[in-house]
Design a protein around this motif. Structure first.
Motif, short mmCIF file in Angstrom:
data_model
loop_
_atom_site.label_atom_id
_atom_site.label_comp_id
_atom_site.label_asym_id
_atom_site.label_seq_id
_atom_site.Cartn_x
_atom_site.Cartn_y
_atom_site.Cartn_z
N ASP A 1 0.95 -1.24 -0.05
CA ASP A 1 0.02 0.22 0.11
C ASP A 1 0.87 1.56 -0.13
O ASP A 1 0.71 1.88 -1.09
CB ASP A 1 -0.98 -0.57 0.65
CG ASP A 1 -2.30 -0.93 1.15
OD1 ASP A 1 -2.30 -1.27 0.30
OD2 ASP A 1 -2.75 -0.91 2.16
N ARG A 2 1.84 1.22 1.10
CA ARG A 2 2.76 2.36 1.23
C ARG A 2 3.42 2.43 -0.55
O ARG A 2 3.95 3.50 -0.65
CB ARG A 2 3.89 2.42 2.38
CG ARG A 2 4.49 3.03 2.65
CD ARG A 2 4.98 2.97 4.26
NE ARG A 2 6.52 2.77 4.01
CZ ARG A 2 7.02 1.52 4.49
NH1 ARG A 2 6.36 1.40 5.72
NH2 ARG A 2 7.80 0.88 4.74
N LEU A 3 3.47 1.72 -0.55
CA LEU A 3 5.00 2.10 -2.27
C LEU A 3 3.52 2.85 -3.14
O LEU A 3 3.98 2.91 -4.16
CB LEU A 3 5.29 0.75 -2.27
CG LEU A 3 6.58 0.52 -1.73
CD1 LEU A 3 6.90 -1.32 -2.23
CD2 LEU A 3 7.95 0.56 -1.81
N LEU A 4 2.92 1.36 -3.55
CA LEU A 4 1.56 2.21 -4.66
C LEU A 4 0.87 3.55 -4.28
O LEU A 4 0.79 4.44 -5.49
CB LEU A 4 0.29 1.48 -4.53
CG LEU A 4 0.77 -0.05 -5.35
CD1 LEU A 4 -0.59 -0.89 -4.97
CD2 LEU A 4 1.50 -0.08 -6.53
N LYS A 5 1.00 3.89 -3.39
CA LYS A 5 0.62 5.21 -3.05
C LYS A 5 1.85 6.44 -2.88
O LYS A 5 1.69 7.38 -3.86
CB LYS A 5 0.89 5.17 -1.02
CG LYS A 5 0.43 6.81 -0.90
CD LYS A 5 -0.01 7.09 1.15
CE LYS A 5 -0.66 8.55 1.46
NZ LYS A 5 -1.20 8.83 2.55
N LEU A 6 3.17 5.86 -3.15
CA LEU A 6 4.33 6.77 -2.68
C LEU A 6 4.52 6.99 -4.55
O LEU A 6 4.81 7.84 -4.92
CB LEU A 6 5.88 5.95 -2.42
CG LEU A 6 5.67 6.86 -1.39
CD1 LEU A 6 6.81 5.57 -0.80
CD2 LEU A 6 6.30 7.92 -1.18
N LEU A 7 4.12 5.78 -5.44
CA LEU A 7 4.59 5.46 -6.73
C LEU A 7 3.58 6.49 -7.77
O LEU A 7 3.59 6.60 -9.21
CB LEU A 7 4.77 3.97 -6.90
CG LEU A 7 5.40 3.33 -6.95
CD1 LEU A 7 5.15 2.07 -6.73
CD2 LEU A 7 6.40 3.31 -7.91
N HIS A 8 2.03 6.19 -7.37
CA HIS A 8 1.61 6.83 -7.97
C HIS A 8 0.82 8.04 -7.46
O HIS A 8 0.22 8.95 -7.97
CB HIS A 8 -0.33 6.63 -7.66
CG HIS A 8 -0.17 4.76 -8.52
ND1 HIS A 8 -0.24 4.57 -9.46
CD2 HIS A 8 0.02 3.72 -7.91
CE1 HIS A 8 0.16 3.85 -9.68
NE2 HIS A 8 -0.03 2.64 -9.11
#
Length: 286
Positions: free
Chosen positions: A278-285
């Motif tokens: 979740d944290r990574l996808l939030k950063l990536l998007h």
């Protein structure tokens, strides 16, 4: 070469009342024992495991004797920063970063202190995906360049610091590491570290938008023989492959692999992995 290897093996062998010939029979090569004891060769990870088993000592005990408290302290550091990253514990990381920075300022030429400082800094920077200075990147690369044969300590340092280095500088080492693991048959723990390095570099290449490196890594994965035995590796490979394909519009169903990675993490009840996804996808998007 660390000249403590040979003296430690010789000392423990004598304490056990084992001749060099007997130890050679136990690990399959007396000449190898002789070369190690005379500091003409360093034991590979596989040979080291055989030696520890034959001499009835643990891996940790061996490293404590060779490096003093260096190895165990470093291993505790790896455990601490890994947990701090998983829980997004920035406060403790910042405190440790300040103390490690002060230590390296007092002893700028101490390689061990520099590695510990970079492991902490890389973990802290990993939360925001920042690179370190060119000077520090080059110092790490210079160290990795001089590694004659990849061992557990070197691989662990690479695993924890590659996030703050331009991935183009790391790329040349991957083929070498995969080849060595395939040929030398690393222990399971060391081989798992190789898998984590591949996954970490996939992540770093995507975060740095160096997709040519991502593509290269994905061509190397099928060449790495232990991949099928590593469940965690396969889950993260699905996640990063899915994101890469999404960015490159490679498949029509761009979310399928990411969804599969989420399903696996949910199935094994890995809440930490789900939170990191979740944290990574939030950063990536973002």
């Amino acid at each position: 070469m660390n000249n403590n290897h040979g003296s430690v093996i010789k000392e423990i062998r004598k304490l056990r009342g084992i001749s060099q010939q007997q130890l050679g029979q136990l690990i399959g090569s007396q000449s190898m024992v002789s070369r190690i004891e005379n500091n003409k060769a360093e034991p590979s990870d596989h040979t080291l495991l055989l030696l520890c088993h034959a001499l009835n000592i643990s891996f940790d005990e061996y490293f404590d004797m060779v490096y003093g408290t260096h190895a165990s302290d470093t291993e505790r550091l790896f455990d601490f920063v890994s947990q701090a990253y998983k829980t997004n514990n920035q406060n403790d990381l910042k405190k440790l970063y300040i103390s490690s920075l002060q230590a390296i300022k007092r002893n700028p030429d101490d390689v061990s202190l520099f590695h510990k400082y970079m492991v902490v800094k890389a973990t802290l920077y990993h939360l925001d995906f920042k690179l370190t200075t060119e000077l520090e990147q080059n110092r790490l690369i210079d160290y990795f360049f001089q590694v004659p044969k990849w061992q557990y300590y070197d691989l662990r340092i690479l695993e924890h610091t590659l996030y703050v280095i331009d991935v183009d500088k790391i790329k040349p080492y991957i083929t070498e590491i995969i080849y060595q693991d395939n040929c030398d048959h690393f222990s399971e723990a060391v081989s798992n570290t190789v898998g984590q390095i591949i996954i970490n570099l996939l992540e770093a290449s995507i975060m740095q938008k160096k997709y040519h490196v991502t593509k290269y890594l994905l061509t190397q994965v099928p060449l790495w023989q232990p991949k099928s035995k590593n469940f965690k590796f396969q889950t993260w490979l699905l996640f990063w492959t899915g994101f890469f394909e999404q960015q490159q519009n490679i498949t029509s169903n761009t979310h399928e692999k990411i969804e599969q990675a989420y399903q696996i993490a949910t199935y094994v009840d890995s809440q930490e992995t789900l939170k990191i996804f979740d944290r990574l996808l939030k950063l990536l998007h973002h």
